[in-house]
Design a protein around this motif. Structure first.
Motif, PDB file in Angstrom:
ATOM      1  N   ILE A   1       0.831  -1.207   0.000  1.00 29.28           N
ATOM      2  CA  ILE A   1       0.000   0.000   0.000  1.00 29.28           C
ATOM      3  C   ILE A   1       0.865   1.256   0.000  1.00 29.28           C
ATOM      4  O   ILE A   1       0.414   2.327  -0.393  1.00 29.28           O
ATOM      5  CB  ILE A   1      -0.958  -0.027   1.205  1.00 29.28           C
ATOM      6  CG1 ILE A   1      -1.962  -1.180   1.045  1.00 29.28           C
ATOM      7  CG2 ILE A   1      -1.706   1.279   1.375  1.00 29.28           C
ATOM      8  CD1 ILE A   1      -2.826  -1.416   2.247  1.00 29.28           C
ATOM      9  N   CYS A   2       2.116   1.117   0.412  1.00 30.14           N
ATOM     10  CA  CYS A   2       3.028   2.268   0.489  1.00 30.14           C
ATOM     11  C   CYS A   2       3.853   2.463  -0.780  1.00 30.14           C
ATOM     12  O   CYS A   2       4.673   3.386  -0.836  1.00 30.14           O
ATOM     13  CB  CYS A   2       3.959   2.102   1.686  1.00 30.14           C
ATOM     14  SG  CYS A   2       3.108   2.035   3.263  1.00 30.14           S
ATOM     15  N   ASP A   3       3.667   1.618  -1.777  1.00 27.86           N
ATOM     16  CA  ASP A   3       4.443   1.756  -3.008  1.00 27.86           C
ATOM     17  C   ASP A   3       4.269   3.153  -3.599  1.00 27.86           C
ATOM     18  O   ASP A   3       3.136   3.639  -3.747  1.00 27.86           O
ATOM     19  CB  ASP A   3       4.009   0.706  -4.036  1.00 27.86           C
ATOM     20  CG  ASP A   3       4.533  -0.681  -3.732  1.00 27.86           C
ATOM     21  OD1 ASP A   3       5.272  -0.825  -2.740  1.00 27.86           O
ATOM     22  OD2 ASP A   3       4.184  -1.632  -4.465  1.00 27.86           O
ATOM     23  N   GLY A   4       5.379   3.800  -3.909  1.00 25.54           N
ATOM     24  CA  GLY A   4       5.346   5.129  -4.512  1.00 25.54           C
ATOM     25  C   GLY A   4       5.472   6.276  -3.547  1.00 25.54           C
ATOM     26  O   GLY A   4       5.633   7.431  -3.974  1.00 25.54           O
ATOM     27  N   LEU A   5       5.442   5.994  -2.241  1.00 23.10           N
ATOM     28  CA  LEU A   5       5.459   7.093  -1.276  1.00 23.10           C
ATOM     29  C   LEU A   5       6.791   7.824  -1.211  1.00 23.10           C
ATOM     30  O   LEU A   5       6.855   8.942  -0.708  1.00 23.10           O
ATOM     31  CB  LEU A   5       5.075   6.587   0.119  1.00 23.10           C
ATOM     32  CG  LEU A   5       3.606   6.238   0.317  1.00 23.10           C
ATOM     33  CD1 LEU A   5       3.341   5.861   1.775  1.00 23.10           C
ATOM     34  CD2 LEU A   5       2.695   7.396  -0.080  1.00 23.10           C
ATOM     35  N   ASP A   6       7.865   7.222  -1.717  1.00 24.50           N
ATOM     36  CA  ASP A   6       9.133   7.950  -1.741  1.00 24.50           C
ATOM     37  C   ASP A   6       9.049   9.182  -2.638  1.00 24.50           C
ATOM     38  O   ASP A   6       9.920  10.057  -2.567  1.00 24.50           O
ATOM     39  CB  ASP A   6      10.278   7.042  -2.200  1.00 24.50           C
ATOM     40  CG  ASP A   6      10.813   6.184  -1.061  1.00 24.50           C
ATOM     41  OD1 ASP A   6      10.661   6.582   0.102  1.00 24.50           O
ATOM     42  OD2 ASP A   6      11.377   5.109  -1.345  1.00 24.50           O
ATOM     43  N   GLY A   7       8.001   9.269  -3.459  1.00 24.38           N
ATOM     44  CA  GLY A   7       7.785  10.479  -4.250  1.00 24.38           C
ATOM     45  C   GLY A   7       7.540  11.715  -3.414  1.00 24.38           C
ATOM     46  O   GLY A   7       7.653  12.845  -3.907  1.00 24.38           O
ATOM     47  N   ILE A   8       7.197  11.519  -2.125  1.00 21.77           N
ATOM     48  CA  ILE A   8       7.012  12.661  -1.219  1.00 21.77           C
ATOM     49  C   ILE A   8       8.264  13.515  -1.183  1.00 21.77           C
ATOM     50  O   ILE A   8       8.198  14.741  -1.069  1.00 21.77           O
ATOM     51  CB  ILE A   8       6.670  12.157   0.197  1.00 21.77           C
ATOM     52  CG1 ILE A   8       5.304  11.487   0.223  1.00 21.77           C
ATOM     53  CG2 ILE A   8       6.713  13.297   1.214  1.00 21.77           C
ATOM     54  CD1 ILE A   8       5.002  10.780   1.532  1.00 21.77           C
ATOM     55  N   ARG A   9       9.409  12.868  -1.284  1.00 22.90           N
ATOM     56  CA  ARG A   9      10.679  13.591  -1.154  1.00 22.90           C
ATOM     57  C   ARG A   9      10.765  14.811  -2.074  1.00 22.90           C
ATOM     58  O   ARG A   9      11.269  15.864  -1.679  1.00 22.90           O
ATOM     59  CB  ARG A   9      11.846  12.651  -1.459  1.00 22.90           C
ATOM     60  CG  ARG A   9      13.220  13.299  -1.341  1.00 22.90           C
ATOM     61  CD  ARG A   9      14.301  12.377  -1.887  1.00 22.90           C
ATOM     62  NE  ARG A   9      14.323  11.107  -1.181  1.00 22.90           N
ATOM     63  CZ  ARG A   9      14.974  10.911  -0.028  1.00 22.90           C
ATOM     64  NH1 ARG A   9      15.628  11.911   0.530  1.00 22.90           N
ATOM     65  NH2 ARG A   9      14.956   9.729   0.543  1.00 22.90           N
TER      66      ARG A   9
END
Length: 203
Positions: A109-117
């Motif tokens: 469910i957390c896939d892609g959250l590193d885009g927050i950076r």
């Protein structure tokens, strides 16, 4: 090598499960490796010790541990969590200036959250360095037990379908726990629960 702090995270996760909340635990260590705060999920609980979140959708393990930190600079601190931090928690980690995160198990469910950076100049400066997931049986348990709780609440929901599509081996164990009523009893120890889930894993 798996950081030893994860054992305590799993103990906290097991406490959460036994109390009827999502089985996720977290802690924060200072630059010397000393634990300065511990937290666990308390979404399903009416009571909590002073300074801990409870009975709210915000009462995630990471939110609980971060809420104990006074305003300050924590770039040399490390947050450990039994499960990969979600959008809510990752944003809170960024806003509390904790510099490093280690998560034992991943969460699709957390896939892609590193885009927050890259969202803002502030997140470019403050987004933590992320490490994880880690291999091993404890990581399997840290993934499967929360997955089983989520799918039990909504077996055909979006999250359950994501698990089955992207992490089918763990999802199959979670579904077996739910469908065959193989839940680890709440009067067991953590080690008994780990051994039980180990017997359900495919060989």
């Amino acid at each position: 090598m798996t950081p030893p702090a994860f054992r305590r995270c799993l103990e906290l996760a097991w406490e959460a499960y036994c109390a009827g909340s999502f089985p996720i635990g977290a802690l924060v260590c200072d630059a010397d490796g000393v634990v300065v705060a511990e937290g666990r999920n308390r979404i399903g609980e009416l009571d909590a010790p002073p300074g801990h979140l409870r009975n709210t959708a915000l009462a995630h393990a990471e939110m609980d541990v971060l809420a104990q930190l006074p305003m300050g600079e924590y770039t040399d601190h490390v947050l450990y969590s039994s499960l990969e931090p979600c959008l809510l928690c990752r944003s809170a980690i960024t806003m509390t200036h904790v510099g490093t995160v280690h998560h034992l198990a991943s969460d699709v469910i957390c896939d892609g959250l590193d885009g927050i950076r890259g969202l803002t100049a502030h997140t470019v400066r403050r987004y933590p360095t992320m490490h994880g997931p880690y291999p091993g049986l404890e990581a399997d348990v840290a993934s499967i037990l929360p997955m089983a709780v989520v799918t039990a609440r909504n077996p055909t929901g979006w999250a359950a379908e994501q698990y089955r599509s992207h992490t089918p081996h763990h999802a199959a164990v979670a579904d077996r726990i739910r469908l065959d009523d193989l839940w680890p009893p709440r009067d067991w120890t953590l080690d008994q629960a780990i051994a039980h889930i180990a017997t359900l894993l495919p060989t």
